[in-house]
Design a protein around this motif. Structure first.
Motif, PDB file in Angstrom:
ATOM      1  N   VAL A  29      20.921 -12.574  -6.764  1.00  0.00           N
ATOM      2  CA  VAL A  29      20.462 -11.188  -6.690  1.00  0.00           C
ATOM      3  C   VAL A  29      21.685 -10.275  -6.666  1.00  0.00           C
ATOM      4  CG1 VAL A  29      19.200  -9.499  -5.308  1.00  0.00           C
ATOM      5  CG2 VAL A  29      18.401 -11.868  -5.431  1.00  0.00           C
ATOM      6  N   LYS A  30      21.635  -9.226  -7.425  1.00  0.00           N
ATOM      7  CA  LYS A  30      22.764  -8.298  -7.458  1.00  0.00           C
ATOM      8  C   LYS A  30      22.814  -7.476  -6.168  1.00  0.00           C
ATOM      9  CE  LYS A  30      24.857  -4.555 -10.131  1.00  0.00           C
ATOM     10  NZ  LYS A  30      24.753  -3.682 -11.314  1.00  0.00           N
ATOM     11  N   ILE A  31      23.989  -7.437  -5.569  1.00  0.00           N
ATOM     12  CA  ILE A  31      24.198  -6.645  -4.359  1.00  0.00           C
ATOM     13  C   ILE A  31      24.765  -5.300  -4.763  1.00  0.00           C
ATOM     14  CG2 ILE A  31      25.492  -6.471  -2.201  1.00  0.00           C
ATOM     15  CD1 ILE A  31      25.422  -9.536  -2.090  1.00  0.00           C
ATOM     16  N   VAL A  32      24.163  -4.228  -4.308  1.00  0.00           N
ATOM     17  CA  VAL A  32      24.598  -2.896  -4.726  1.00  0.00           C
ATOM     18  C   VAL A  32      25.319  -2.140  -3.609  1.00  0.00           C
ATOM     19  CG1 VAL A  32      22.795  -2.709  -6.456  1.00  0.00           C
ATOM     20  CG2 VAL A  32      22.349  -1.909  -4.128  1.00  0.00           C
ATOM     21  N   ASP A  33      25.224  -2.642  -2.388  1.00  0.00           N
ATOM     22  CA  ASP A  33      25.774  -1.913  -1.258  1.00  0.00           C
ATOM     23  C   ASP A  33      26.084  -2.915  -0.149  1.00  0.00           C
ATOM     24  OD1 ASP A  33      25.321   1.253   0.068  1.00  0.00           O
ATOM     25  OD2 ASP A  33      25.513  -0.466   1.411  1.00  0.00           O
ATOM     26  N   MET A  34      27.258  -2.772   0.477  1.00  0.00           N
ATOM     27  CA  MET A  34      27.604  -3.620   1.628  1.00  0.00           C
ATOM     28  C   MET A  34      28.206  -2.752   2.718  1.00  0.00           C
ATOM     29  SD  MET A  34      29.130  -7.121  -0.078  1.00  0.00           S
ATOM     30  CE  MET A  34      28.768  -8.129   1.381  1.00  0.00           C
ATOM     31  N   GLY A  35      28.061  -3.191   3.944  1.00  0.00           N
ATOM     32  CA  GLY A  35      28.601  -2.382   5.021  1.00  0.00           C
ATOM     33  C   GLY A  35      28.607  -3.080   6.363  1.00  0.00           C
ATOM     34  N   TRP A  36      29.031  -2.318   7.348  1.00  0.00           N
ATOM     35  CA  TRP A  36      29.141  -2.794   8.723  1.00  0.00           C
ATOM     36  C   TRP A  36      28.443  -1.816   9.662  1.00  0.00           C
ATOM     37  CZ3 TRP A  36      31.214  -7.461   9.914  1.00  0.00           C
ATOM     38  CH2 TRP A  36      31.997  -8.079   8.935  1.00  0.00           C
ATOM     39  N   TYR A  37      27.710  -2.387  10.587  1.00  0.00           N
ATOM     40  CA  TYR A  37      27.102  -1.645  11.685  1.00  0.00           C
ATOM     41  C   TYR A  37      27.604  -2.252  12.986  1.00  0.00           C
ATOM     42  CZ  TYR A  37      23.737   0.541   8.499  1.00  0.00           C
ATOM     43  OH  TYR A  37      23.154   1.274   7.494  1.00  0.00           O
ATOM     44  N   ARG A  38      27.400  -1.554  14.091  1.00  0.00           N
ATOM     45  CA  ARG A  38      27.761  -2.121  15.385  1.00  0.00           C
ATOM     46  C   ARG A  38      26.769  -1.694  16.450  1.00  0.00           C
ATOM     47  NH1 ARG A  38      33.402   1.214  16.630  1.00  0.00           N
ATOM     48  NH2 ARG A  38      32.457   3.242  17.127  1.00  0.00           N
ATOM     49  N   ARG A  39      26.621  -2.549  17.463  1.00  0.00           N
ATOM     50  CA  ARG A  39      25.786  -2.218  18.611  1.00  0.00           C
ATOM     51  C   ARG A  39      26.641  -2.370  19.860  1.00  0.00           C
ATOM     52  NH1 ARG A  39      21.642  -5.747  18.416  1.00  0.00           N
ATOM     53  NH2 ARG A  39      22.393  -7.075  20.113  1.00  0.00           N
ATOM     54  N   ALA A  40      26.968  -1.248  20.442  1.00  0.00           N
ATOM     55  CA  ALA A  40      27.738  -1.242  21.686  1.00  0.00           C
ATOM     56  C   ALA A  40      26.802  -1.530  22.856  1.00  0.00           C
ATOM     57  CB  ALA A  40      28.414   0.107  21.866  1.00  0.00           C
ATOM     58  N   PRO A  41      27.329  -1.988  23.988  1.00  0.00           N
ATOM     59  CA  PRO A  41      26.494  -2.286  25.156  1.00  0.00           C
ATOM     60  C   PRO A  41      25.648  -1.081  25.565  1.00  0.00           C
ATOM     61  CG  PRO A  41      28.689  -3.157  25.485  1.00  0.00           C
ATOM     62  CD  PRO A  41      28.747  -2.350  24.228  1.00  0.00           C
ATOM     63  N   GLY A  42      24.340  -1.293  25.651  1.00  0.00           N
ATOM     64  CA  GLY A  42      23.441  -0.235  26.072  1.00  0.00           C
ATOM     65  C   GLY A  42      23.104   0.793  25.016  1.00  0.00           C
ATOM     66  N   LYS A  43      23.542   0.563  23.783  1.00  0.00           N
ATOM     67  CA  LYS A  43      23.294   1.535  22.718  1.00  0.00           C
ATOM     68  C   LYS A  43      22.586   0.883  21.544  1.00  0.00           C
ATOM     69  CE  LYS A  43      27.153   4.573  23.828  1.00  0.00           C
ATOM     70  NZ  LYS A  43      28.320   5.335  23.267  1.00  0.00           N
ATOM     71  N   LYS A  44      22.064   1.718  20.648  1.00  0.00           N
ATOM     72  CA  LYS A  44      21.391   1.227  19.456  1.00  0.00           C
ATOM     73  C   LYS A  44      22.431   0.883  18.388  1.00  0.00           C
ATOM     74  CE  LYS A  44      17.155   3.922  20.118  1.00  0.00           C
ATOM     75  NZ  LYS A  44      16.242   4.926  19.521  1.00  0.00           N
ATOM     76  N   ARG A  45      21.999   0.044  17.451  1.00  0.00           N
ATOM     77  CA  ARG A  45      22.880  -0.289  16.341  1.00  0.00           C
ATOM     78  C   ARG A  45      23.134   0.949  15.492  1.00  0.00           C
ATOM     79  NH1 ARG A  45      21.317  -5.604  13.196  1.00  0.00           N
ATOM     80  NH2 ARG A  45      19.479  -4.372  12.634  1.00  0.00           N
ATOM     81  N   ALA A  46      24.394   1.138  15.097  1.00  0.00           N
ATOM     82  CA  ALA A  46      24.786   2.343  14.378  1.00  0.00           C
ATOM     83  C   ALA A  46      25.725   1.994  13.235  1.00  0.00           C
ATOM     84  CB  ALA A  46      25.456   3.330  15.323  1.00  0.00           C
ATOM     85  N   LEU A  47      25.701   2.818  12.209  1.00  0.00           N
ATOM     86  CA  LEU A  47      26.556   2.621  11.044  1.00  0.00           C
ATOM     87  C   LEU A  47      28.024   2.785  11.419  1.00  0.00           C
ATOM     88  CD1 LEU A  47      26.949   2.384   7.915  1.00  0.00           C
ATOM     89  CD2 LEU A  47      26.841   4.888   7.894  1.00  0.00           C
ATOM     90  N   VAL A  48      28.861   1.889  10.890  1.00  0.00           N
ATOM     91  CA  VAL A  48      30.309   2.025  11.012  1.00  0.00           C
ATOM     92  C   VAL A  48      30.880   2.460   9.665  1.00  0.00           C
ATOM     93  CG1 VAL A  48      32.476   0.838  11.488  1.00  0.00           C
ATOM     94  CG2 VAL A  48      30.428   0.270  12.809  1.00  0.00           C
ATOM     95  N   ALA A  49      30.572   1.693   8.621  1.00  0.00           N
ATOM     96  CA  ALA A  49      31.076   2.013   7.294  1.00  0.00           C
ATOM     97  C   ALA A  49      30.247   1.283   6.252  1.00  0.00           C
ATOM     98  CB  ALA A  49      32.548   1.618   7.149  1.00  0.00           C
ATOM     99  N   ARG A  50      30.127   1.901   5.061  1.00  0.00           N
ATOM    100  CA  ARG A  50      29.430   1.279   3.943  1.00  0.00           C
ATOM    101  C   ARG A  50      30.233   1.555   2.687  1.00  0.00           C
ATOM    102  NH1 ARG A  50      23.372   0.253   5.067  1.00  0.00           N
ATOM    103  NH2 ARG A  50      23.523  -0.855   3.087  1.00  0.00           N
ATOM    104  N   ILE A  51      29.992   0.700   1.687  1.00  0.00           N
ATOM    105  CA  ILE A  51      30.681   0.890   0.413  1.00  0.00           C
ATOM    106  C   ILE A  51      29.772   0.483  -0.722  1.00  0.00           C
ATOM    107  CG2 ILE A  51      31.771  -1.400   0.513  1.00  0.00           C
ATOM    108  CD1 ILE A  51      34.262  -0.051  -0.799  1.00  0.00           C
ATOM    109  N   ASN A  52      29.754   1.306  -1.775  1.00  0.00           N
ATOM    110  CA  ASN A  52      28.985   0.999  -2.986  1.00  0.00           C
ATOM    111  C   ASN A  52      29.719   1.620  -4.157  1.00  0.00           C
ATOM    112  OD1 ASN A  52      28.289   3.794  -2.924  1.00  0.00           O
ATOM    113  ND2 ASN A  52      26.577   3.318  -1.567  1.00  0.00           N
ATOM    114  N   ASN A  53      29.051   1.730  -5.301  1.00  0.00           N
ATOM    115  CA  ASN A  53      29.736   2.258  -6.473  1.00  0.00           C
ATOM    116  C   ASN A  53      30.172   3.711  -6.299  1.00  0.00           C
ATOM    117  OD1 ASN A  53      29.618  -0.143  -7.836  1.00  0.00           O
ATOM    118  ND2 ASN A  53      27.774   0.376  -8.976  1.00  0.00           N
ATOM    119  N   GLY A  54      29.563   4.379  -5.340  1.00  0.00           N
ATOM    120  CA  GLY A  54      29.943   5.759  -5.064  1.00  0.00           C
ATOM    121  C   GLY A  54      31.147   5.887  -4.166  1.00  0.00           C
TER     122      GLY A  54
END
Length: 115
Positions: A29-54
């Protein structure tokens, strides 16, 4: 579904650096977007960085300190983390989106910033 395997986490002192890697399995399957999220203690998962053709995009908290890069041929995404702070302590998750807009997630990897 794409399988993602993360590596490179661990314990580092404030001001130090770590490099996370995430390799995607060969799924056909072609992947169009990859990235990293993080969940700090006591917090919700949040975007750190993403990368795609843009290009890359970053959360404000990591601008100028983190750099995301992608090796398309290897289906691997990297996160270079410099000037790490205790607030960066979290479980970091790799994510990818395929051409059908389906998101796959890695198991998560611990990053601890502490003296």
């Amino acid at each position: 579904q794409v399988q993602l395997v993360e590596s490179g986490g661990g314990l580092v002192q404030p001001g130090g650096s770590l490099r996370l890697s995430c390799a995607a399995s060969e799924s056909g399957v072609k992947i169009v977007d990859m990235g990293w999220y993080r969940r700090a203690p006591g917090k919700k998962r949040a975007l750190v960085a993403r990368i795609n053709n843009g290009g890359p995009s970053y959360a404000y908290a990591v601008l100028g300190r983190f750099t995301i890069a992608r090796d398309t041929a290897k289906k691997t995404v990297y996160l270079q983390m410099n000037s790490l702070e205790p607030l960066d302590t979290a479980i970091y998750y790799c994510c990818c989106r395929d051409v059908y807009l389906y998101d796959s997630w890695g198991q998560g990897i611990q990053v601890t910033v502490s003296s």
